[in-house]
Design an enzyme around this catalytic site. Structure first.
Site, PDB file in Angstrom:
ATOM      1  N   ILE A 353       0.832  -1.199   0.000  1.00 34.41           N
ATOM      2  CA  ILE A 353       0.000   0.000   0.000  1.00 34.41           C
ATOM      3  C   ILE A 353       0.869   1.251   0.000  1.00 34.41           C
ATOM      4  CG2 ILE A 353      -1.554   1.352   1.466  1.00 34.41           C
ATOM      5  CD1 ILE A 353      -2.935  -1.302   2.211  1.00 34.41           C
ATOM      6  N   GLU A 379      10.662 -19.387  18.673  1.00 28.19           N
ATOM      7  CA  GLU A 379       9.925 -20.385  19.462  1.00 28.19           C
ATOM      8  C   GLU A 379       9.418 -21.531  18.603  1.00 28.19           C
ATOM      9  OE1 GLU A 379      10.422 -20.004  22.351  1.00 28.19           O
ATOM     10  OE2 GLU A 379      10.453 -17.896  22.882  1.00 28.19           O
TER      11      GLU A 379
END
Length: 401
Positions: A353, A379
């Site tokens: 955008i 993680e």
């Protein structure tokens, strides 16, 4: 609707905490985040502000000087902080994983020694599983702790420590064969050691070296380091929980909290990317009208907002499941997987955008574009999350033939 990612069912205390954190983010983090990030500068003043707010003690029980709040409250605070600058949320994440592990698994002496100071932010935590050669294969850990009298001698090299330089206490996972005969499965012969150290780089205590910061594409400001143990001696009473062989389970319990945190970070970064995208789309004009009035841009905004809402809902569900005392590895894996993937997509759409300006370092979206990829691997990668999810689904939907 006031804004995206609202959470139903919060009490007055939770709403007050979140309002305070959001105000701090808007006033103290967003205005300086990009400048600090470009300099790869540790956010000392921001961290001091978090200490003053009591956020380092957010989930630590009141008896140890903390606020005794839930994982949900913590995750929602992380979401707000990551909306300002993801690196700051990383500073408190590893701290809370260590505090959580101490609360859940530590001896009374370990809790009394560390948790009050951790609640104040005077002692900050880091945790260490990964090594240079193993990635997600935790069972392949080679770092080792060997007992010698009333001490353990630790040797090995660890990798990817968030807060490696600035922390005072590191939870380190090592192999420890003591009391575990040959042939014992690797995950049953691992121990978590609580390693105290001075902040800084180089040899921070005899036998322990923290080399300089790893230079990263994004996720700057926060220090990410290696940890090298060469004859590091620690007292036997610094085995987490006082018993060897339980380290893998302790770490996985902490990682479940960490995965909710990473999901929350993904939600926060995606929210900020949406805010930047929807704002820019109303300011930028093409063909005689704001680009927000072009259907193609409206479609993008609609998809972005839907992804922000979906990721937030899954993150909240995972946190509430953990708070209930139930196993949440399925929910945490789903939330981490979805939030990190959606974050990457929302950030990229906001980047599109912005057009050519998104490629300029003057615009905040450029920083987010470099930060989002870390969430895809932190993680546990998407592939690891899908393995966890698939195995748990087969447990729940076992064929009865």
């Amino acid at each position: 609707m006031a804004r995206l990612a609202q959470t139903a069912g919060l009490n007055d205390v939770q709403r007050e905490i979140l309002s305070t954190v959001r105000d701090f983010v808007d006033k103290e983090i967003i205005p300086v985040a990009t400048q600090l990030e470009h300099r790869d500068e540790y956010p000392t003043e921001i961290v001091e502000g978090l200490k003053q707010l009591g956020l380092f003690g957010l989930m630590i029980p009141e008896e140890y000087g903390g606020l005794g709040e839930s994982l949900l409250t913590y995750a929602l605070c992380v979401e707000e902080i990551a909306r300002g600058w993801m690196s700051v949320s990383g500073i408190i994440n590893t701290h809370f994983i260590v505090a959580y592990m101490l609360k859940q698994h530590g001896t009374q002496e370990q809790k009394d020694t560390f948790l009050p100071r951790m609640a104040l932010g005077e002692v900050r935590g880091a945790f260490s599983m990964s090594e240079p050669a193993l990635g997600s294969d935790v069972a392949a850990i080679t770092s080792k702790g060997v007992r010698e009298g009333d001490e353990y001698v630790l040797n090995g090299q660890k990798m990817w420590l968030t807060n490696g330089g600035t922390s005072h206490l590191v939870a380190v996972l090592c192999r420890s064969d003591e009391g575990h005969p040959e042939g014992t499965p690797p995950h049953k012969s691992m121990t978590t050691f609580l390693v105290e150290k001075e902040p800084g780089f180089g040899e921070v205590r005899p036998g322990l070296t923290i080399p300089g910061k790893i230079d990263k594409m994004g996720y700057k400001g926060v220090d990410t380091t290696e940890l090298i143990m060469d004859g590091l001696r620690i007292p036997a009473n610094r085995v987490l929980g006082g018993t060897t062989g339980r380290g893998f389970y302790q770490m996985m319990d902490g990682v479940e909290v960490g995965r909710v945190n990473v999901a929350a970070r993904g939600c926060g970064v995606a929210q900020r990317a949406f805010e930047l995208g929807v704002s820019y789309a109303q300011q930028r004009h093409t063909f005689g009208k704001p680009i927000a009035q072009h259907q193609a841009i409206q479609f993008k905004l609609a998809e972005m907002a839907t992804k922000v809402e979906a990721a937030h809902a899954m993150m909240v569900n995972a946190a509430r499941k953990k708070d209930s005392g139930e196993r949440n590895d399925l929910e945490a894996g789903m939330a981490k997987y979805l939030a990190s993937e959606y974050c990457k997509e929302v950030v990229e759409d906001a980047f599109r955008i912005h057009g050519g300006y998104g490629f300029s370092k003057e615009y905040e979206i450029e920083r987010l574009y470099r930060e989002a990829p870390m969430l895809l691997i932190g993680e546990g990668t998407a592939e690891i999350q899908k393995m966890i999810i698939g195995r748990r689904l087969l447990e729940e939907y076992r064929f009865q033939g």
